[in-house]
Design an enzyme around this catalytic site. Structure first.
Site, PDB file in Angstrom:
ATOM      1  N   HIS A 104      30.381  40.188  30.502  1.00 38.05           N
ATOM      2  CA  HIS A 104      30.807  41.593  30.440  1.00 38.05           C
ATOM      3  C   HIS A 104      30.632  42.252  29.077  1.00 38.05           C
ATOM      4  O   HIS A 104      30.845  43.444  28.943  1.00 38.05           O
ATOM      5  CB  HIS A 104      32.275  41.709  30.865  1.00 38.05           C
ATOM      6  CG  HIS A 104      33.219  41.206  29.814  1.00 38.05           C
ATOM      7  ND1 HIS A 104      33.502  39.888  29.654  1.00 38.05           N
ATOM      8  CD2 HIS A 104      33.914  41.860  28.851  1.00 38.05           C
ATOM      9  CE1 HIS A 104      34.345  39.733  28.658  1.00 38.05           C
ATOM     10  NE2 HIS A 104      34.609  40.908  28.145  1.00 38.05           N
TER      11      HIS A 104
HETATM   12  C1  UD1 Z   1      37.375  45.463  27.185  1.00 40.35           C
HETATM   13  C2  UD1 Z   1      37.458  44.968  25.755  1.00 40.35           C
HETATM   14  C3  UD1 Z   1      36.885  43.576  25.632  1.00 40.35           C
HETATM   15  C4  UD1 Z   1      37.493  42.647  26.671  1.00 40.35           C
HETATM   16  C5  UD1 Z   1      37.332  43.253  28.054  1.00 40.35           C
HETATM   17  C6  UD1 Z   1      37.932  42.374  29.131  1.00 40.35           C
HETATM   18  C7  UD1 Z   1      37.221  46.769  24.081  1.00 40.35           C
HETATM   19  C8  UD1 Z   1      36.343  47.373  23.054  1.00 40.35           C
HETATM   20  N1  UD1 Z   1      36.692  45.813  24.840  1.00 40.35           N
HETATM   21  O1  UD1 Z   1      35.992  45.612  27.500  1.00 40.35           O
HETATM   22  O2  UD1 Z   1      37.162  43.072  24.355  1.00 40.35           O
HETATM   23  O3  UD1 Z   1      36.877  41.402  26.597  1.00 40.35           O
HETATM   24  O4  UD1 Z   1      37.974  44.523  28.055  1.00 40.35           O
HETATM   25  O5  UD1 Z   1      37.688  42.883  30.392  1.00 40.35           O
HETATM   26  O6  UD1 Z   1      38.362  47.141  24.203  1.00 40.35           O
HETATM   27  N2  UD1 Z   1      36.012  49.938  34.126  1.00 40.35           N
HETATM   28  C9  UD1 Z   1      36.386  50.038  35.439  1.00 40.35           C
HETATM   29  N3  UD1 Z   1      37.698  49.785  35.751  1.00 40.35           N
HETATM   30  C10 UD1 Z   1      38.621  49.458  34.806  1.00 40.35           C
HETATM   31  C11 UD1 Z   1      38.226  49.377  33.462  1.00 40.35           C
HETATM   32  C12 UD1 Z   1      36.917  49.613  33.140  1.00 40.35           C
HETATM   33  O7  UD1 Z   1      35.590  50.320  36.305  1.00 40.35           O
HETATM   34  O8  UD1 Z   1      39.784  49.227  35.179  1.00 40.35           O
HETATM   35  C13 UD1 Z   1      34.602  50.160  33.765  1.00 40.35           C
HETATM   36  C14 UD1 Z   1      34.336  51.576  33.314  1.00 40.35           C
HETATM   37  O9  UD1 Z   1      33.068  51.944  33.751  1.00 40.35           O
HETATM   38  C15 UD1 Z   1      34.315  51.432  31.808  1.00 40.35           C
HETATM   39  C16 UD1 Z   1      33.749  50.036  31.600  1.00 40.35           C
HETATM   40  O10 UD1 Z   1      34.236  49.287  32.720  1.00 40.35           O
HETATM   41  O11 UD1 Z   1      33.580  52.426  31.165  1.00 40.35           O
HETATM   42  C17 UD1 Z   1      34.171  49.381  30.333  1.00 40.35           C
HETATM   43  O12 UD1 Z   1      35.581  49.345  30.213  1.00 40.35           O
HETATM   44  P1  UD1 Z   1      36.254  49.290  28.754  1.00 40.35           P
HETATM   45  O13 UD1 Z   1      37.716  49.194  28.872  1.00 40.35           O
HETATM   46  O14 UD1 Z   1      35.745  50.411  27.923  1.00 40.35           O
HETATM   47  O15 UD1 Z   1      35.678  47.958  28.112  1.00 40.35           O
HETATM   48  P2  UD1 Z   1      35.497  46.489  28.735  1.00 40.35           P
HETATM   49  O16 UD1 Z   1      34.064  46.234  28.851  1.00 40.35           O
HETATM   50  O17 UD1 Z   1      36.365  46.275  29.911  1.00 40.35           O
END
Ligand code: UD1
Length: 359
Positions: free
Chosen positions: A203
């Site tokens: 991820h």
């Molecule tokens: C975040 C953390 C990372 C951690 C990971 C675990 C940061 C910078 N990164 O990354 O360190 O390892 O969480 O999962 O904080 N999305 C959904 N549903 C959700 C949340 C996110 O669909 O509930 C999708 C959205 O398109 C979003 C993308 O995932 O833009 C990324 O989510 P984000 O919270 O920005 O970062 P992670 O990649 O989850």
């Protein structure tokens, strides 16, 4: 005495699960959930399975660019902190919620404690590296999980007080693994037999948002000669769809792409697997603790002790022959307690209470 915890993303929740029951026994503990993760699988499933009480505040920040996410969290966390006026704000790990929670607290004049302090990958392209470096330099209490983490803090001359306490993920795994074994039916559900499959989780931004890198990873995954179970983070699924790589994976009947799992199902799945492929910091530690050799798809890791132990191998740019890498993994029998003894949370809570008592 009042302590506020700020959490927002899946790895924050696991760490909170170690601290919460001990903390709320001794003082008033308020939980702020920023809303960074909001999907059932990334949020509610963990709160439910790890018996974390509902957050007192849900800020509903959601997804967006880093600037947007950080800005929104800082603004709305500040409002809550000014209302609650805690003696201490605890932040966990290295997510955007960790950094924004710590900034909101420090700027409004509240003391900050950082759980999982001192980790360094020395790769500034990882958003998490920026987050943890800043948080360590504005924290009052720093709780380091490993020896190398505490050495990093000393080398950087942080102003706060650093303590080597061990990794809270050990505490959580020890507490829940038996229940997971007893109650999770994930192996039956997926029709899996122990030792006959590989678990893959990917991820990280560096792997997922770079189409060339993602396609190398997919090619690597397709070389694996066992059943592959791939719980896909929503970010990864989106990127696979966008690049057309999802269809390539779906064509293979021995590759199971599933939704992210709750904690209990995931640790059971991991425990019975033959090998793990991951880019997650948490999963490589859980694999080590469960005795499963692990290939980490990263150039560098902040968990250097795991690589030195022989149980974790870093797979740098050449992904093509992942199957070969998995077969090469042949760790020694011994797994020294490099992540601590499973009493990290107790140590942390004792320091917190002692320090707050003399304020
Ligand atoms: C975040 C953390 C990372 C951690 C990971 C675990 C940061 C910078 N990164 O990354 O360190 O390892 O969480 O999962 O904080 N999305 C959904 N549903 C959700 C949340 C996110 O669909 O509930 C999708 C959205 O398109 C979003 C993308 O995932 O833009 C990324 O989510 P984000 O919270 O920005 O970062 P992670 O990649 O989850």
């Amino acid at each position: 005495m009042k302590v506020v915890s700020v959490v927002g993303a899946r790895p924050n929740f696991v760490k909170l699960a170690a601290i919460e029951p001990l903390l709320s026994k001794s003082l008033s503990h308020v939980i702020i959930h920023t809303g960074q993760h909001y999907d059932y699988e990334l949020y509610k499933a963990h709160f439910k399975q790890l018996k974390i009480p509902e957050p007192h505040y849900f800020l509903g920040v959601g997804s967006g660019t880093h600037g947007y996410q950080l800005g929104e969290i800082v603004k709305s966390t500040e409002v809550v902190l000014l209302k609650e006026r805690p003696d201490l704000v605890i932040v966990y790990g290295d997510t955007n919620s960790t950094l924004a929670g710590a900034l909101a607290a420090a700027k409004a004049g509240f003391k900050v404690a950082h759980i999982e302090a001192g980790l360094r990958s020395f790769n500034m392209n990882m958003p998490e590296e920026i987050n943890r470096r800043v948080v360590d330099h504005i924290s009052w209490l720093l709780f380091a999980p490993t020896k190398s983490a505490i050495e990093n803090l000393k080398r950087e001359n942080v102003l706060g007080e650093a303590y080597l306490v061990g990794d809270v993920h050990v505490d959580v795994l020890n507490k829940w693994i038996n229940k997971a074994e007893r109650t999770s039916d994930i192996l039956d559900k997926l029709r899996l037999k122990g030792e006959e499959y590989v678990v893959a989780t990917i991820h990280r931004v560096e792997n997922v948002e770079n189409p060339k890198r993602l396609s190398d990873i997919v090619r690597g995954l397709k070389t694996v000669r066992k059943k592959l179970v791939f719980p896909a983070h929503p970010r990864t699924l989106n990127a696979l769809r966008r690049t057309g790589l999802l269809r390539e994976l779906e064509r293979r009947s021995d590759i199971l792409i599933i939704k992210p799992l709750g904690y209990l199902d995931f640790i059971k799945l991991l425990k019975h697997s033959w090998r793990v492929i991951t880019d997650s910091g948490g999963v490589q530690r859980e694999a080590y603790l469960l005795g499963v050799p692990c290939a980490v798809l990263r150039d560098r890791t902040e968990w250097v002790e795991l690589v030195e132990s022989g149980w974790v191998i870093l797979v740098k740019h050449k992904m093509i022959e992942l199957n070969k890498v998995l077969n090469l993994l042949n760790p020694p029998k011994r797994r020294p307690p490099i992540l601590g003894d499973g009493r990290a949370a107790k140590r942390i809570v004792k320091v917190v209470i002692d320090k707050l008592n003399v304020l």
